[in-house]
Scaffold this active site. Structure first.
Site, short mmCIF file in Angstrom:
data_model
loop_
_atom_site.label_atom_id
_atom_site.label_comp_id
_atom_site.label_asym_id
_atom_site.label_seq_id
_atom_site.Cartn_x
_atom_site.Cartn_y
_atom_site.Cartn_z
N ASP A 170 1.43 -1.13 -0.24
CA ASP A 170 0.13 -0.09 -0.24
C ASP A 170 0.60 1.27 -0.07
O ASP A 170 1.62 1.70 0.48
CB ASP A 170 -0.69 -0.16 1.15
CG ASP A 170 -1.93 0.71 0.82
OD1 ASP A 170 -2.17 1.31 0.04
OD2 ASP A 170 -3.22 -0.28 1.63
N ASP A 171 0.65 2.18 -1.06
CA ASP A 171 0.73 3.85 -0.50
C ASP A 171 2.23 3.38 -0.77
O ASP A 171 3.57 4.37 -0.64
CB ASP A 171 0.59 4.33 0.22
CG ASP A 171 -0.57 4.81 0.93
OD1 ASP A 171 -1.56 4.52 -0.26
OD2 ASP A 171 -1.19 5.18 1.49
N CYS A 191 -6.16 3.76 -2.99
CA CYS A 191 -6.01 2.11 -3.28
C CYS A 191 -7.67 1.37 -3.54
O CYS A 191 -7.30 0.32 -4.05
CB CYS A 191 -5.82 1.96 -1.31
SG CYS A 191 -7.18 2.12 -0.83
N HIS A 220 -10.08 -3.58 -1.27
CA HIS A 220 -10.22 -2.69 -0.17
C HIS A 220 -11.53 -3.64 1.64
O HIS A 220 -10.95 -3.98 1.84
CB HIS A 220 -10.76 -1.57 -0.64
CG HIS A 220 -10.99 -0.92 0.33
ND1 HIS A 220 -9.73 0.00 1.41
CD2 HIS A 220 -11.64 -0.40 1.47
CE1 HIS A 220 -10.08 0.70 2.21
NE2 HIS A 220 -11.21 0.82 2.41
N ASP A 241 -0.15 -0.01 -4.56
CA ASP A 241 -1.44 0.12 -5.15
C ASP A 241 -1.07 1.75 -5.73
O ASP A 241 -2.59 1.56 -6.97
CB ASP A 241 -2.88 -0.10 -4.13
CG ASP A 241 -2.20 0.27 -3.16
OD1 ASP A 241 -1.25 1.45 -3.16
OD2 ASP A 241 -3.07 0.52 -2.28
N HIS A 242 -0.39 2.70 -6.60
CA HIS A 242 -0.27 3.76 -6.45
C HIS A 242 1.06 4.53 -5.83
O HIS A 242 1.47 4.10 -5.10
CB HIS A 242 -1.21 4.78 -6.46
CG HIS A 242 -2.08 4.64 -4.79
ND1 HIS A 242 -1.47 5.14 -3.75
CD2 HIS A 242 -3.31 4.07 -4.80
CE1 HIS A 242 -2.85 4.77 -2.88
NE2 HIS A 242 -3.46 3.65 -3.08
#
Length: 480
Positions: free
Chosen positions: A45-46, A84, A138, A326-327
């Site tokens: 994540d992130d 996300c 999610h 995810d980004h």
């Protein structure tokens, strides 16, 4: 195994190489007899591409870097949505986001696209044993039929990522009705005190179980850090000297950037130690960057444990390993924190894939998108590629990473649609009637940090029209 190489060469030869066309799976009787590879699917994540394997040196992430040394690393991979829930929904269904589909962090596939054949479901239908640990979708119960076991999360609800261990933060969060305490936490605890340590433990237990199954597996492990709050055991904070940390220097709004491009970083503002408005002090900015780095090192250590178990159990030679963030994430670039924007820093993310017996340690500058992951894994597994997928398999890049490839990538966030080609990123915001109310153009040849919006310069109108034509073709019912 030699079968992996044979399968890959077979698929690479037959895969469509025409840019922009959907890759198709080709199967023969010989391929049907080949043992299917396992797939270890690691989501972080992130995570921004600020790692040694991406040419940076400030973050200590030896295990991800080692995986990169055995993988093809995608230097220009882009998510479809910089948030996300929506990003994961797009990747796992192969669908691009639209005005009404895959909008925000709370996206549910079973509501936005219940007809979708998800990646885990498709693999399960083709004989794979599928497991979800940690954060993959999610929502823990979203499209759960695609998993061979009930999806597992270290927090039973699967929705609370705050994960405090210090009493003061637990109390602060409780007072906020389960909301946010401080934006970071430094605790002298074992790795397993936090969620990601537990996720690594569970994933290793599953690997031990799966090693004895006469069935290929798709094991998804979703690690939460470096998502806020920046909580990690103290030993990972101690890896860094905060006084040497420098937050982004372009701590200013890009020249001529429209209001639509900016936001008040509400995700961070929700934490108890962050002011409701205004910039952060340099000391607070350094503390947050320090925390972000510490969390990456913490998650890297958990990933290292999983990869070591894969090797110790004799599974590595028959397992494809995919790692993706995810980004992106902003660390004060443009005065922004978090994601939720159409800038390069929010949209570009890490992606690497290790395929047995394929030379690792390679990097491709080919433009790639997260919707390309689903069809690529189908081809590598030797199963059909569903016709609804909107990405293109990148399998040919595994053996020829320097070849010409996609001409562009497309992403969106809320009303903002953005297209990236080799030289430029163009973004426009339009309402439901298709009326454009803001736009940006950045020349990445001279302005890779996107500090100067040149969309309103007359000499760039032809560039914008060309990029609009390509962008609109991807959204014929939404853009004019």
């Amino acid at each position: 195994m030699r079968s992996h190489l044979n399968r890959l060469l077979f698929l690479s030869f037959l895969s469509l190489s025409i840019l922009g066309c959907r890759s198709q799976a080709y199967r023969s009787e010989q391929m049907l007899e080949m043992p299917k590879p396992n797939i270890l699917f690691i989501a972080v994540d992130d995570l921004r591409p600020e790692l040694n394997c991406y040419g940076k040196s400030q973050i200590i992430s030896p295990h991800i870097d080692q995986l990169a040394a055995e993988s093809l690393v995608f230097n220009r991979a882009y998510c479809q949505v910089p948030v996300c829930g929506a990003s994961r929904a797009s990747l796992l269904t192969g669908f691009r986001p639209t005005r009404t589909r895959f909008i925000d962090y709370a996206t549910r596939v079973d509501e936005d696209a219940p007809q979708a054949l998800t990646l885990p479901q498709h693999l399960k239908d083709h004989g794979y044993y599928t497991i979800s640990n940690g954060k993959i979708f999610h929502h823990l119960d979203d499209m759960k039929e695609g998993w061979s076991e009930a999806p597992w999360h270290p927090n039973e609800s699967g929705t609370n990522w705050r994960d405090y261990v210090l009493e003061e933060n637990i109390a602060m969060s409780a007072q906020n009705k389960g909301g946010n305490g401080r934006s970071f936490e430094i605790a002298e605890v074992a790795d397993e005190a936090y969620f990601d340590g537990k996720t690594a433990q569970k994933t290793i237990e599953d690997l031990k179980k799966l090693a004895h199954k006469d069935q290929p597996f798709f094991l998804a492990a979703g690690f939460l850090k470096p998502h806020l709050p920046f909580n990690a055991p103290k030993k990972y904070w101690d890896l860094y000297d905060e006084q040497t940390i420098s937050p982004a220097e372009n701590n200013f709004r890009p020249e001529h950037a429209p209001d639509a491009a900016m936001h008040n970083w509400g995700e961070l503002r929700n934490y108890a130690d962050i002011p409701a408005k205004g910039p952060l002090s340099d000391d607070k900015a350094k503390k947050l960057v320090h925390g972000y780095y510490a969390c990456i090192s913490y998650t890297d250590a958990q990933i290292g444990k999983v990869l070591q178990a894969l090797d110790d159990l004799g599974l590595a030679d028959n397992t494809i390993v995919v790692l993706w963030g995810d980004h992106g994430w902003n660390l004060r670039e443009h005065g922004l924190w978090c994601k939720h924007a159409n800038f390069e820093t929010s949209l570009r993310a890490p992606l690497m894939i290790k395929v047995p017996e394929i030379e690792g340690g390679q990097t491709t500058n080919a433009l790639t998108e997260f919707v390309d992951i689903y069809p690529s894994l189908c081809e590598l597994a030797g199963i059909s590629v569903p016709h609804h997928l909107q990405g293109s398999s990148f399998v040919p890049l595994l053996t020829q990473p320097e070849q010409s490839w996609k001409t562009h990538t497309i992403s969106k966030f809320h009303d903002g649609y953005t297209i990236k080609n080799d030289d430029y990123r163009y973004t426009e915001w339009s309402n439901a009637q298709g009326k454009i109310y803001a736009r940006m153009l950045y020349d990445h040849r001279t302005d890779s940090l996107e500090n100067y919006n040149i969309a309103e310069k007359a000499e760039n109108e032809s560039i914008i029209k060309q990029m609009q034509q390509t962008l609109y073709s991807a959204y014929p019912e939404e853009l004019e």
